[in-house]
Design an enzyme around this catalytic site. Structure first.
Site, mmCIF file in Angstrom:
data_model
loop_
_atom_site.group_PDB
_atom_site.id
_atom_site.type_symbol
_atom_site.label_atom_id
_atom_site.label_comp_id
_atom_site.label_asym_id
_atom_site.label_seq_id
_atom_site.Cartn_x
_atom_site.Cartn_y
_atom_site.Cartn_z
ATOM 1 N N GLU A 188 -4.828 5.159 -10.499
ATOM 2 C CA GLU A 188 -3.980 6.337 -10.689
ATOM 3 C C GLU A 188 -3.110 6.265 -11.876
ATOM 4 O O GLU A 188 -2.226 5.468 -12.324
ATOM 5 C CB GLU A 188 -2.701 6.363 -9.684
ATOM 6 C CG GLU A 188 -1.812 7.553 -9.657
ATOM 7 C CD GLU A 188 -0.745 7.676 -8.597
ATOM 8 O OE1 GLU A 188 -0.278 8.793 -8.300
ATOM 9 O OE2 GLU A 188 -0.469 6.675 -7.683
ATOM 10 N N GLU A 283 2.015 14.094 -1.960
ATOM 11 C CA GLU A 283 2.859 13.019 -2.509
ATOM 12 C C GLU A 283 4.065 13.744 -3.135
ATOM 13 O O GLU A 283 4.326 13.689 -4.450
ATOM 14 C CB GLU A 283 2.140 11.958 -3.194
ATOM 15 C CG GLU A 283 3.102 10.643 -3.447
ATOM 16 C CD GLU A 283 2.441 9.900 -4.334
ATOM 17 O OE1 GLU A 283 2.472 8.418 -4.088
ATOM 18 O OE2 GLU A 283 1.918 9.983 -5.409
#
Length: 308
Positions: A188, A283
């Site tokens: 990420e 998220e």
């Protein structure tokens, strides 16, 4: 108006009112005859713990069931590895019974400092490999195939090429643990602070190509991409064959689609047309408060998902 026409108009009006009430009841998590509100979305959006606590309470399993009734068919849970083993199993069983997917959980077993893979130090690499082994056990309990990995910070005393080489070699060793189990580590790129080694999808693309494994992909979080560089759709296309997972969050604020500057309807349509079938992780926070805020979130996804 003729009596027959009057009766037909009255019946149609009554049916519309009942259907509207049924949809509202279903959105509120109550039984309803009309299941339009609970129709599955075009993309597989994954909720997280706390997203529907005002409707379903603090128990994550009850929140999962509520989300299912609203049409969501997946979850993600960054903190899954920190949950008790029995709770992990219960969540996995619940997902299996409902036919829901599991998105990412964050790599377990690390210190508060996380990975420092750019250093090339053996203790950091050993700790990383250990965490990958632990991730396999968590993944089995919840039927997951995705684990989020962050390489850690820059090392200012080392040339950037040396750091990149160190990260690639460490990732290769971690992948060797995960690949036999069909588990994918998704790297990420983040925007949280300037010390992070991995900040852009093109860096992730370089790492994935060098590692050369189906178990090493990019986590494309559109909130972080927008903050770091923007140009979301072209960047997505450039890196698409190495993207293994998407996450959502509007900017500024990191809340649901429609609360910031990112055109999520266009983005969702784009990744849908590219044939993406995986989970799209939600998220982000919620802009509103209480039950009204949660209902607004559901409506925001209905709107952003209405691209067909």
């Amino acid at each position: 108006m003729k009596r027959r026409n009057f009766m037909q108009s009255s019946l149609l009006a009554g049916a519309s009112l009942l259907a509207g009430n049924a949809v509202k009841a279903n959105i509120a998590g109550k039984p309803a005859g009309d299941k339009i509100a609970g129709k599955p979305f075009n993309l597989n959006y994954g909720i997280h713990d706390g997203m529907f606590k005002n409707h379903a309470g603090d128990d994550f399993i009850n929140q999962i069931k509520f989300a299912y009734d609203q049409g969501f068919r997946a979850i993600e849970d960054n903190g899954m590895s920190g949950r008790p083993v029995e709770q992990q199993k219960k969540i996995g069983d619940t997902l299996a019974k409902l036919g829901m997917g599991m998105g990412v959980f964050v790599q377990p077993g690390l210190s508060n400092d996380g990975n420092m893979l750019a250093t090339g130090k053996s203790d950091q690499v050993d700790n990383f490999i250990k965490s990958c082994t632990q991730a396999v056990e968590v993944a089995k309990r919840i039927n997951s195939k995705l684990v989020t990995v962050v390489p850690g910070d820059f090392q200012r005393n080392l040339p950037i090429g040396i750091q990149m080489g160190n990260v690639i070699e460490a990732i290769k060793k971690g992948v060797a643990v995960l690949e036999p189990h069909g588990i994918v580590m998704v790297l990420e790129p983040l925007s949280d602070n300037p010390n992070l080694f991995l900040r852009t999808p093109d860096q992730g693309f370089e790492i994935c190509k060098a590692v050369g494994s189906p178990s090493c992909k990019i986590l494309y979080d559109m909130y972080h991409v927008q903050r770091n560089q923007g140009n979301i759709l072209p960047t997505l296309d450039w890196a698409s064959d190495e993207i293994g997972y998407y996450q959502v969050g509007d900017n500024p604020g990191r809340n649901e689609p429609g609360t910031g500057e990112i055109n999520y309807k266009n983005i969702f349509k784009h990744i849908y047309n590219k044939g993406y079938k995986g989970v799209v992780g939600m998220e982000h926070g919620i802009a509103g408060k209480g039950k009204a805020g949660e209902l607004a979130l559901i409506q925001a996804y209905r709107e952003a998902d209405s691209f067909l």
